[in-house]
Design a protein around this motif. Structure first.
Motif, PDB file in Angstrom:
ATOM      1  N   ALA A  14      12.508  -0.863   0.080  1.00  0.00           N
ATOM      2  CA  ALA A  14      13.732  -1.448  -0.460  1.00  0.00           C
ATOM      3  C   ALA A  14      14.316  -0.476  -1.481  1.00  0.00           C
ATOM      4  CB  ALA A  14      13.439  -2.793  -1.127  1.00  0.00           C
ATOM      5  N   ALA A  15      15.610  -0.183  -1.343  1.00  0.00           N
ATOM      6  CA  ALA A  15      16.292   0.743  -2.257  1.00  0.00           C
ATOM      7  C   ALA A  15      17.552   0.084  -2.789  1.00  0.00           C
ATOM      8  CB  ALA A  15      16.646   2.035  -1.524  1.00  0.00           C
ATOM      9  N   CYS A  16      17.922   0.439  -4.006  1.00  0.00           N
ATOM     10  CA  CYS A  16      19.118  -0.119  -4.639  1.00  0.00           C
ATOM     11  C   CYS A  16      20.289   0.836  -4.443  1.00  0.00           C
ATOM     12  CB  CYS A  16      18.862  -0.340  -6.121  1.00  0.00           C
ATOM     13  SG  CYS A  16      20.223  -1.161  -6.972  1.00  0.00           S
ATOM     14  N   GLU A  17      21.369   0.299  -3.871  1.00  0.00           N
ATOM     15  CA  GLU A  17      22.587   1.073  -3.659  1.00  0.00           C
ATOM     16  C   GLU A  17      23.748   0.283  -4.238  1.00  0.00           C
ATOM     17  OE1 GLU A  17      22.716   1.444   0.582  1.00  0.00           O
ATOM     18  OE2 GLU A  17      20.931   2.711   0.662  1.00  0.00           O
ATOM     19  N   ALA A  18      24.392   0.816  -5.263  1.00  0.00           N
ATOM     20  CA  ALA A  18      25.535   0.168  -5.923  1.00  0.00           C
ATOM     21  C   ALA A  18      25.194  -1.250  -6.377  1.00  0.00           C
ATOM     22  CB  ALA A  18      26.755   0.160  -5.003  1.00  0.00           C
ATOM     23  N   GLY A  19      23.995  -1.420  -6.929  1.00  0.00           N
ATOM     24  CA  GLY A  19      23.598  -2.711  -7.472  1.00  0.00           C
ATOM     25  C   GLY A  19      23.107  -3.728  -6.459  1.00  0.00           C
ATOM     26  N   TYR A  57       2.641 -12.166  15.771  1.00  0.00           N
ATOM     27  CA  TYR A  57       2.760 -12.497  17.183  1.00  0.00           C
ATOM     28  C   TYR A  57       1.549 -13.342  17.560  1.00  0.00           C
ATOM     29  CZ  TYR A  57       6.145  -8.690  17.312  1.00  0.00           C
ATOM     30  OH  TYR A  57       7.224  -7.880  17.075  1.00  0.00           O
ATOM     31  N   GLY A  58       1.737 -14.336  18.380  1.00  0.00           N
ATOM     32  CA  GLY A  58       0.611 -15.111  18.875  1.00  0.00           C
ATOM     33  C   GLY A  58       0.174 -16.247  17.983  1.00  0.00           C
ATOM     34  N   GLY A  59       0.886 -16.528  16.937  1.00  0.00           N
ATOM     35  CA  GLY A  59       0.597 -17.709  16.127  1.00  0.00           C
ATOM     36  C   GLY A  59      -0.423 -17.559  15.023  1.00  0.00           C
ATOM     37  N   GLY A  60      -1.175 -16.490  14.981  1.00  0.00           N
ATOM     38  CA  GLY A  60      -2.157 -16.349  13.917  1.00  0.00           C
ATOM     39  C   GLY A  60      -3.035 -15.129  14.120  1.00  0.00           C
ATOM     40  N   LEU A  61      -4.044 -15.034  13.286  1.00  0.00           N
ATOM     41  CA  LEU A  61      -4.963 -13.894  13.322  1.00  0.00           C
ATOM     42  C   LEU A  61      -6.275 -14.294  13.985  1.00  0.00           C
ATOM     43  CD1 LEU A  61      -4.422 -12.532   9.693  1.00  0.00           C
ATOM     44  CD2 LEU A  61      -3.463 -11.641  11.824  1.00  0.00           C
ATOM     45  N   LEU A  62      -6.824 -13.363  14.747  1.00  0.00           N
ATOM     46  CA  LEU A  62      -8.109 -13.556  15.410  1.00  0.00           C
ATOM     47  C   LEU A  62      -9.161 -12.733  14.693  1.00  0.00           C
ATOM     48  CD1 LEU A  62      -6.811 -12.979  19.051  1.00  0.00           C
ATOM     49  CD2 LEU A  62      -7.154 -15.175  17.898  1.00  0.00           C
ATOM     50  N   GLY A  63     -10.414 -13.130  14.825  1.00  0.00           N
ATOM     51  CA  GLY A  63     -11.500 -12.346  14.246  1.00  0.00           C
ATOM     52  C   GLY A  63     -11.419 -10.907  14.711  1.00  0.00           C
ATOM     53  N   GLY A  64     -11.552  -9.966  13.800  1.00  0.00           N
ATOM     54  CA  GLY A  64     -11.460  -8.547  14.115  1.00  0.00           C
ATOM     55  C   GLY A  64     -10.070  -7.966  13.968  1.00  0.00           C
ATOM     56  N   ASP A  65      -9.031  -8.809  13.909  1.00  0.00           N
ATOM     57  CA  ASP A  65      -7.681  -8.297  13.678  1.00  0.00           C
ATOM     58  C   ASP A  65      -7.603  -7.625  12.318  1.00  0.00           C
ATOM     59  OD1 ASP A  65      -6.740  -9.224  16.086  1.00  0.00           O
ATOM     60  OD2 ASP A  65      -5.522 -10.839  15.250  1.00  0.00           O
ATOM     61  N   VAL A  66      -6.848  -6.557  12.254  1.00  0.00           N
ATOM     62  CA  VAL A  66      -6.623  -5.832  11.001  1.00  0.00           C
ATOM     63  C   VAL A  66      -5.117  -5.674  10.847  1.00  0.00           C
ATOM     64  CG1 VAL A  66      -6.955  -3.651   9.774  1.00  0.00           C
ATOM     65  CG2 VAL A  66      -8.792  -4.564  11.210  1.00  0.00           C
ATOM     66  N   VAL A  67      -4.598  -6.084   9.694  1.00  0.00           N
ATOM     67  CA  VAL A  67      -3.179  -5.920   9.402  1.00  0.00           C
ATOM     68  C   VAL A  67      -3.069  -5.162   8.082  1.00  0.00           C
ATOM     69  CG1 VAL A  67      -1.009  -7.082   8.857  1.00  0.00           C
ATOM     70  CG2 VAL A  67      -2.516  -8.031  10.610  1.00  0.00           C
ATOM     71  N   GLU A  68      -2.322  -4.058   8.113  1.00  0.00           N
ATOM     72  CA  GLU A  68      -2.095  -3.253   6.912  1.00  0.00           C
ATOM     73  C   GLU A  68      -0.602  -3.224   6.642  1.00  0.00           C
ATOM     74  OE1 GLU A  68      -3.768   0.482   8.017  1.00  0.00           O
ATOM     75  OE2 GLU A  68      -5.834  -0.228   7.819  1.00  0.00           O
ATOM     76  N   LEU A  69      -0.220  -3.617   5.445  1.00  0.00           N
ATOM     77  CA  LEU A  69       1.187  -3.669   5.069  1.00  0.00           C
ATOM     78  C   LEU A  69       1.415  -2.751   3.876  1.00  0.00           C
ATOM     79  CD1 LEU A  69       3.935  -5.037   5.611  1.00  0.00           C
ATOM     80  CD2 LEU A  69       3.228  -6.863   4.073  1.00  0.00           C
ATOM     81  N   GLU A  70       2.387  -1.845   4.020  1.00  0.00           N
ATOM     82  CA  GLU A  70       2.777  -0.921   2.950  1.00  0.00           C
ATOM     83  C   GLU A  70       4.179  -1.302   2.490  1.00  0.00           C
ATOM     84  OE1 GLU A  70       0.879   1.632   1.762  1.00  0.00           O
ATOM     85  OE2 GLU A  70      -0.760   1.222   3.167  1.00  0.00           O
ATOM     86  N   VAL A  71       4.346  -1.520   1.192  1.00  0.00           N
ATOM     87  CA  VAL A  71       5.626  -1.945   0.628  1.00  0.00           C
ATOM     88  C   VAL A  71       6.009  -0.994  -0.488  1.00  0.00           C
ATOM     89  CG1 VAL A  71       6.839  -3.799  -0.580  1.00  0.00           C
ATOM     90  CG2 VAL A  71       5.138  -4.363   1.167  1.00  0.00           C
ATOM     91  N   GLU A  72       7.268  -0.549  -0.471  1.00  0.00           N
ATOM     92  CA  GLU A  72       7.777   0.298  -1.541  1.00  0.00           C
ATOM     93  C   GLU A  72       9.082  -0.289  -2.049  1.00  0.00           C
ATOM     94  OE1 GLU A  72       9.083   4.910  -2.487  1.00  0.00           O
ATOM     95  OE2 GLU A  72       8.460   4.361  -0.463  1.00  0.00           O
ATOM     96  N   VAL A  73       9.130  -0.539  -3.349  1.00  0.00           N
ATOM     97  CA  VAL A  73      10.350  -1.013  -4.000  1.00  0.00           C
ATOM     98  C   VAL A  73      10.793   0.118  -4.926  1.00  0.00           C
ATOM     99  CG1 VAL A  73      11.393  -2.778  -5.459  1.00  0.00           C
ATOM    100  CG2 VAL A  73       9.571  -3.416  -3.853  1.00  0.00           C
ATOM    101  N   GLU A  74      11.911   0.730  -4.578  1.00  0.00           N
ATOM    102  CA  GLU A  74      12.388   1.877  -5.350  1.00  0.00           C
ATOM    103  C   GLU A  74      13.047   1.420  -6.649  1.00  0.00           C
ATOM    104  OE1 GLU A  74      14.775   4.288  -2.722  1.00  0.00           O
ATOM    105  OE2 GLU A  74      13.025   4.841  -1.505  1.00  0.00           O
ATOM    106  N   ALA A  75      13.346   2.370  -7.509  1.00  0.00           N
ATOM    107  CA  ALA A  75      13.916   2.086  -8.832  1.00  0.00           C
ATOM    108  C   ALA A  75      15.147   1.188  -8.735  1.00  0.00           C
ATOM    109  CB  ALA A  75      14.275   3.388  -9.535  1.00  0.00           C
ATOM    110  N   GLY A  76      15.140   0.115  -9.521  1.00  0.00           N
ATOM    111  CA  GLY A  76      16.285  -0.793  -9.592  1.00  0.00           C
ATOM    112  C   GLY A  76      16.413  -1.776  -8.449  1.00  0.00           C
ATOM    113  N   ALA A  77      15.568  -1.679  -7.428  1.00  0.00           N
ATOM    114  CA  ALA A  77      15.656  -2.576  -6.268  1.00  0.00           C
ATOM    115  C   ALA A  77      14.882  -3.866  -6.526  1.00  0.00           C
ATOM    116  CB  ALA A  77      15.118  -1.878  -5.028  1.00  0.00           C
TER     117      ALA A  77
END
Length: 193
Positions: A14-19, A57-77
């Protein structure tokens, strides 16, 4: 026959552009799904924030599923992250391997991340492990909610999962040339059914 474990990945910037905050990067791979909300929540849009829902997808997580989420919030966003619904975790396979999710977020100065998901709901005999790590610049802000449901209560499942583990770390990014990042808050919980 069992389904093979899935390795999902999500990346959002997420980046801030003109507020006004815009999502400049949104990428995902099943079982993770990122859904930018065009109009966003009324309150988020009114505050100049972007809104994205985390789904699957598929309604939920199954044993062994791995989900990695990377989030970046830039300055002012400002970014509001929600979920489509509760995160359902199905029973583990015979191997007992847990479904795992990790979230690594960085928030730059003047940035705000609001993580407001629906609860994680582990079903009977489910195993789930989660780690969320938030790296904040000195003038960054964070609101994070982490909660768990008892299971499918209407079906008599009350805390009938195998295990649930969650660890949240909030670190303060040092000024340039300073010592390494410092943990300012750590919250860990482990429940066994």
């Amino acid at each position: 026959t069992y389904m093979a474990a899935r390795r999902g990945l999500g990346r959002i910037t997420a980046a801030c552009e003109a507020g006004v905050t815009r999502l400049t990067r949104v990428a995902h791979r099943a079982p993770c799904r990122l859904l930018p909300m065009a109009d966003g929540a009324a309150a988020a849009a009114g505050a100049g924030a972007a809104h994205c829902a985390i789904g699957g997808y598929g309604g939920g997580l199954l044993g062994g599923d791995v989900v990695e989420l990377e989030v970046e919030v830039e300055a002012g966003a400002a970014l509001l992250l929600t979920t489509q619904a509760s995160t359902k975790v199905y029973r583990t396979k015979r191997d007992g391997i847990a479904a795992t999710q990790s979230l690594n977020a960085t928030v730059d100065d003047g940035g705000l991340l609001v993580l407001a998901p629906d609860p994680v709901v582990p079903y009977e005999s489910a195993a789930y492990e989660q780690r969320q790590r938030f790296m904040l610049s000195p003038a960054a802000s964070l609101v994070a909610v982490d909660w768990v449901g008892a299971g499918r209560v209407s079906r008599g499942e009350r805390w009938a999962f195998s295990h649930f583990a969650s660890r949240n770390e909030v670190l303060r990014r040092p000024e340039a040339g300073a010592a390494p990042a410092k943990a300012v808050a750590v919250d860990a919980m482990r429940l066994s059914g």
